[in-house]
Design an enzyme around this catalytic site. Structure first.
Site, PDB file in Angstrom:
ATOM      1  N   ASP A   6       0.870  -1.188   0.000  1.00  0.00           N
ATOM      2  CA  ASP A   6       0.000   0.000   0.000  1.00  0.00           C
ATOM      3  C   ASP A   6       0.901   1.230   0.000  1.00  0.00           C
ATOM      4  O   ASP A   6       2.070   1.157   0.371  1.00  0.00           O
ATOM      5  CB  ASP A   6      -0.922   0.025   1.229  1.00  0.00           C
ATOM      6  N   SER A   7       0.313   2.371  -0.388  1.00  0.00           N
ATOM      7  CA  SER A   7       1.068   3.626  -0.343  1.00  0.00           C
ATOM      8  C   SER A   7       1.468   3.958   1.098  1.00  0.00           C
ATOM      9  O   SER A   7       2.436   4.672   1.314  1.00  0.00           O
ATOM     10  CB  SER A   7       0.202   4.753  -0.909  1.00  0.00           C
ATOM     11  N   CYS A  69      -4.178  -1.223  -2.219  1.00  0.00           N
ATOM     12  CA  CYS A  69      -4.344   0.226  -2.336  1.00  0.00           C
ATOM     13  C   CYS A  69      -5.230   0.466  -3.557  1.00  0.00           C
ATOM     14  O   CYS A  69      -4.938  -0.041  -4.645  1.00  0.00           O
ATOM     15  CB  CYS A  69      -2.972   0.872  -2.548  1.00  0.00           C
ATOM     16  N   GLU A 154      -4.340   9.453   8.853  1.00  0.00           N
ATOM     17  CA  GLU A 154      -2.876   9.319   9.002  1.00  0.00           C
ATOM     18  C   GLU A 154      -2.361  10.151  10.175  1.00  0.00           C
ATOM     19  O   GLU A 154      -1.310   9.866  10.729  1.00  0.00           O
ATOM     20  CB  GLU A 154      -2.159   9.721   7.704  1.00  0.00           C
ATOM     21  N   CYS A 188     -11.474   2.804  -0.348  1.00  0.00           N
ATOM     22  CA  CYS A 188     -10.149   3.258   0.059  1.00  0.00           C
ATOM     23  C   CYS A 188      -9.796   2.446   1.289  1.00  0.00           C
ATOM     24  O   CYS A 188     -10.617   2.313   2.208  1.00  0.00           O
ATOM     25  CB  CYS A 188     -10.168   4.749   0.406  1.00  0.00           C
ATOM     26  N   HIS A 190      -7.965   2.970   3.702  1.00  0.00           N
ATOM     27  CA  HIS A 190      -7.865   3.709   4.971  1.00  0.00           C
ATOM     28  C   HIS A 190      -9.217   3.811   5.691  1.00  0.00           C
ATOM     29  O   HIS A 190      -9.266   3.941   6.907  1.00  0.00           O
ATOM     30  CB  HIS A 190      -7.405   5.148   4.715  1.00  0.00           C
TER      31      HIS A 190
HETATM   32  N1  DGL Z   1      -4.847   3.428   0.734  1.00  0.00           N
HETATM   33  C1  DGL Z   1      -5.057   4.227  -0.422  1.00  0.00           C
HETATM   34  C2  DGL Z   1      -6.257   3.725  -1.238  1.00  0.00           C
HETATM   35  O1  DGL Z   1      -6.823   2.687  -0.937  1.00  0.00           O
HETATM   36  C3  DGL Z   1      -5.307   5.671  -0.063  1.00  0.00           C
HETATM   37  C4  DGL Z   1      -4.089   6.435   0.322  1.00  0.00           C
HETATM   38  C5  DGL Z   1      -3.412   7.154  -0.815  1.00  0.00           C
HETATM   39  O2  DGL Z   1      -4.034   8.000  -1.453  1.00  0.00           O
HETATM   40  O3  DGL Z   1      -2.241   6.883  -1.002  1.00  0.00           O
HETATM   41  O4  DGL Z   1      -6.626   4.359  -2.185  1.00  0.00           O
END
Ligand code: DGL
Length: 270
Positions: A6-7, A69, A154, A188, A190
């Site tokens: 993931d990012s 991600c 975050e 997403c 997150h």
């Molecule tokens: N975890 C990323 C997603 O599912 C979101 C965070 C990002 O934008 O890097 O899109």
């Protein structure tokens, strides 16, 4: 070993469910925290960063990588599967998180109008609109970009009352456009951190779908259907956490996402 990428931290909400469903495998998680968030970055940049992460996990010996991600899955996965793997690693697989959620929504057969919350990048990519339309063109999908949610999460501020106000604002804007919805998709990785906040601001009849349990169930199904891949996965029950930025911060925040203690190591990509 199964690689998860993931990012930043979000993919840990997916890894958590995979580990619960399939505990016996070895897992390595890589968070590119130094370059997160990816949400507002261009397609070319997201592709390059995602490919670097996948190559790193391949070098670490993962035959299978899950891109946990949505931004990377929407903007880079197809190109990795179609252009990169066949020439460079024909016997390895990279899976994403968009397709499992799309299949879940269309296979249920009960949703007519769905809302979707995601980053700006995922909304602009229209990946969900395209994929759902392909499988069931009768489902109406309304997207809402929520650029404030990833920074709040975050920063560890998910319990702050301002987070709830912002959730209400986004849900209000979504329903003003969509009208009544049958389901809300958290597109997403997150957003499960705000699950309870989102849930209590939705009518009870709206189903709220998060990706972790769906991706974990579909990963289990994929491994049942691909015994040749399943046999290549090591089964020591280990979990390894890698980040491209400060490990101390990673370990502190990762606990919330993973639901248990995390001890990470720093690595560099690119
Ligand atoms: N975890 C990323 C997603 O599912 C979101 C965070 C990002 O934008 O890097 O899109």
């Amino acid at each position: 070993m199964i690689g998860f990428f993931d990012s930043g931290f979000g993919g840990l909400t997916v890894l958590r469910r995979a580990v619960e469903a399939l505990p016996h495998y070895d897992y390595v998680y890589l968070g590119d925290n130094a370059r997160a968030p990816y949400g507002s970055r261009s397609q070319g940049v997201v592709y390059r960063f995602t490919l670097e992460a996948v190559e790193y996990l391949f070098r670490r010996g993962c035959p299978l990588v899950v891109i946990a991600c949505n931004t990377s899955s929407a903007k880079a996965l197809r190109r990795i599967q179609q252009e990169y793997l066949p020439g460079s690693f024909p016997d390895r697989r990279v899976l994403g998180v968009v397709r499992p959620l799309v299949e879940e929504v269309t296979e249920r057969k009960t949703f007519r109008t769905v809302g979707l919350l995601a980053t700006e990048g995922v909304v602009a990519s229209k990946a969900y609109l395209r994929e759902i339309e392909k499988l069931d063109p009768t489902i109406r999908v309304f997207q809402k970009a929520c650029p404030l949610l990833v920074p709040i999460i975050e920063a560890g501020e998910q319990d702050w009352e301002g987070a709830e106000m912002i959730v209400r604002k986004y849900l209000g804007e979504l329903t003003a456009e969509a009208g009544a919805i049958d389901a809300l998709l958290l597109a997403c990785t997150h957003y499960p951190i705000l699950y309870e906040t989102i849930r209590r601001n939705l009518p009870a009849r709206v189903e709220l779908l998060e990706q972790g349990p769906i991706v974990a169930a579909r990963l289990a199904d994929y491994l049942r259907r691909h015994p040749e891949m399943e046999r290549r996965l090591s089964r020591g029950g280990t979990r390894e956490f890698l980040t491209t930025d400060l490990t101390e911060r990673f370990d502190r925040l990762a606990r919330t996402f993973f639901g248990g203690p995390v001890r990470s190591r720093i690595v560099s990509l690119g």
